[in-house]
Design an enzyme around this catalytic site. Structure first.
Site, PDB file in Angstrom:
ATOM      1  N   GLU A 287       0.853  -1.193   0.000  1.00  0.00           N
ATOM      2  CA  GLU A 287       0.000   0.000   0.000  1.00  0.00           C
ATOM      3  C   GLU A 287       0.886   1.239   0.000  1.00  0.00           C
ATOM      4  O   GLU A 287       2.099   1.131   0.246  1.00  0.00           O
ATOM      5  CB  GLU A 287      -0.929  -0.017   1.216  1.00  0.00           C
ATOM      6  CG  GLU A 287      -1.901  -1.178   1.199  1.00  0.00           C
ATOM      7  CD  GLU A 287      -2.884  -1.189   2.369  1.00  0.00           C
ATOM      8  OE1 GLU A 287      -3.679  -2.123   2.451  1.00  0.00           O
ATOM      9  OE2 GLU A 287      -2.836  -0.251   3.205  1.00  0.00           O
TER      10      GLU A 287
ATOM     11  N   ILE B  31      31.434  -0.708 -21.859  1.00  0.00           N
ATOM     12  CA  ILE B  31      32.115  -1.345 -22.986  1.00  0.00           C
ATOM     13  C   ILE B  31      31.607  -0.790 -24.308  1.00  0.00           C
ATOM     14  O   ILE B  31      32.374  -0.626 -25.272  1.00  0.00           O
ATOM     15  CB  ILE B  31      31.940  -2.878 -22.913  1.00  0.00           C
ATOM     16  CG1 ILE B  31      32.790  -3.434 -21.762  1.00  0.00           C
ATOM     17  CG2 ILE B  31      32.312  -3.553 -24.232  1.00  0.00           C
ATOM     18  CD1 ILE B  31      32.511  -4.877 -21.421  1.00  0.00           C
TER      19      ILE B  31
ATOM     20  N   GLY C 193      29.962   5.517 -25.832  1.00  0.00           N
ATOM     21  CA  GLY C 193      28.844   6.424 -26.053  1.00  0.00           C
ATOM     22  C   GLY C 193      27.621   5.736 -26.618  1.00  0.00           C
ATOM     23  O   GLY C 193      26.481   6.129 -26.330  1.00  0.00           O
TER      24      GLY C 193
ATOM     25  N   GLU D 103      10.069  -7.648  -4.286  1.00  0.00           N
ATOM     26  CA  GLU D 103      10.214  -8.960  -3.640  1.00  0.00           C
ATOM     27  C   GLU D 103      11.215  -8.890  -2.478  1.00  0.00           C
ATOM     28  O   GLU D 103      11.956  -9.812  -2.208  1.00  0.00           O
ATOM     29  CB  GLU D 103      10.655 -10.018  -4.673  1.00  0.00           C
ATOM     30  CG  GLU D 103      10.404 -11.455  -4.252  1.00  0.00           C
ATOM     31  CD  GLU D 103       8.933 -11.790  -4.114  1.00  0.00           C
ATOM     32  OE1 GLU D 103       8.568 -12.439  -3.123  1.00  0.00           O
ATOM     33  OE2 GLU D 103       8.138 -11.392  -4.983  1.00  0.00           O
TER      34      GLU D 103
ATOM     35  N   SER E 265      17.079  -4.840  -0.989  1.00  0.00           N
ATOM     36  CA  SER E 265      18.394  -5.325  -0.557  1.00  0.00           C
ATOM     37  C   SER E 265      18.573  -5.150   0.944  1.00  0.00           C
ATOM     38  O   SER E 265      19.196  -5.990   1.616  1.00  0.00           O
ATOM     39  CB  SER E 265      19.495  -4.578  -1.314  1.00  0.00           C
ATOM     40  OG  SER E 265      19.511  -4.943  -2.683  1.00  0.00           O
TER      41      SER E 265
END
Length: 383
Positions: free
Chosen positions: A128, A338, A341, A364, A367
């Site tokens: 809620e 990697i 841009g 769920e 952390s």
């Protein structure tokens, strides 16, 4: 994970899910994200393949093998699209699970076959606006009037909320009893008074419908009480292990998709006369990503094996979910790096993977909550 550690049935399920994700889900992922909706035809296909009844026994049309097969399938589907992985995991764990474990025979016969086949999708109405991790602090009320439960209140962050045909709704039936005054209810979403207020506009997994729901004098039969009166909190917390294994597998799938995209790009992108994958700085990034993916899978499958054996695995599932979700953000971030841009552009899928991964540290059980649960288990940890 080496195939020698899997049964033939587990390999078949994983390979089926992988083929489906590559052939049907991944090509539609970008379109579905822009539409904010997972294709109905795709959901129907998932039902036909048994992907939406993976925690349900054959008695009700399910395809339950074990939680290892389930985790492997969620990972593969999430490689195709994290939003589809979310639908699959949430529907199986908190859509089918509570009804399977707490429903009466009549309730199961009425709903479980349709849920397992994907003819109906389930949603879980617990959170809620003022009650997230504090699951017992609910304001939604349910009153028994003339053989009907009347529900009033508001729910937030309801995954599958717009698509669902059946909602498992948690409400206070006995306010004076505190945590023991919560109950769970089966609410068909076409019941008058049940309304989806809006679909949220999210950072990631945008094709997965996440909704705010209002219950306004929503009346359901007395027989729609799920489990015993006052057992709502127990029901809400009962499927934590399965739900967290599913979200961990979803996070792993998203991260793996990012890694695979980065690996392809690094092999093809030429800088200073050779592929960037051959430059030590990039090679080290790829090596770290590969290592973290494999370590995460071992944690997930360890928890899945314990769950399948009926053994306690709350800490192991929390560890898998915590590690997988935080790993996913790191790996997706490296995949963007990697790409340089280009990784910051919507033209390349790593931008979407990076956004999709972030939610896995929140829903769920955040952390912070996972660390709290793991720490509690250490009080009696054998030395």
């Amino acid at each position: 994970m080496h195939d020698l550690e899997l049964s033939e049935e587990q390999r078949m399920i994983r390979d089926m899910a992988r083929d489906f994700a590559r052939g049907e889900i991944a090509p539609r992922a970008e379109t579905m994200e822009k539409a904010g909706w997972i294709d109905d035809a795709l959901v129907a296909q998932m039902g036909e393949l048994g992907l939406l009844g993976m925690v349900v026994p054959e008695e009700w049309g399910g395809t339950y093998v074990d939680y290892v097969a389930y985790a492997l399938a969620v990972e593969e589907i999430s490689v195709g699209d994290g939003a589809v992985g979310a639908l699959m995991s949430i529907h199986n764990s908190v859509g089918c699970g509570p009804l399977l474990n707490y429903g009466t025979q009549a309730q199961k016969d009425t709903w479980l076959t349709d849920l397992a086949s994907g003819q109906a999708i389930g949603c879980f109405c617990l959170t809620e606006p003022q009650a997230g991790s504090e699951a017992h602090n609910l304001r939604t009320r349910a009153e028994l009037r003339d053989g009907q439960w009347v529900l009033n209140g508001a729910k937030q962050f309801v995954s599958n909320g717009k698509r669902a045909k059946l909602a498992i709704v948690f409400a206070v039936t006995d306010p004076e009893l505190g945590k023991k005054g919560l109950s769970a209810f089966l609410v068909p979403t076409d019941t008058p008074g049940f309304s989806v207020d809006r679909s949220e506009h999210k950072m990631g997994i945008r094709a997965s419908d996440t909704c705010a729901v209002t219950l306004n004098d929503c009346q359901i039969p007395e027989a729609n009480l799920l489990g015993s009166r006052g057992k709502g909190l127990s029901i809400a917390l009962s499927n934590l292990e399965g739900g967290r294994i599913g979200i961990a597998a979803q996070a792993l799938g998203i991260a793996r998709a990012a890694f695979e995209a980065a690996l392809v790009y690094a092999r093809d992108r030429i800088q200073f006369g050779k592929p960037i994958a051959e430059h030590q700085s990039i090679a080290n990034l790829l090596a770290d990503m590969h290592l973290q993916l494999n370590a995460t899978r071992l944690l997930i499958l360890h928890a899945a094996r314990l769950k399948s054996a009926g053994l306690p695995c709350l800490s192991e599932a929390s560890q898998a979910k915590l590690f997988a979700s935080e790993m996913a953000e790191r790996v997706c971030s490296k995949a963007v790096q990697i790409h340089g841009g280009y990784g910051y552009l919507e033209d390349y899928p790593v931008e979407r993977y990076y956004r999709d991964a972030r939610i896995t540290q929140i829903y769920e059980g955040s952390s912070e909550i996972q660390r709290l649960l793991i720490a509690r288990e250490l009080v009696n940890y054998p030395l």
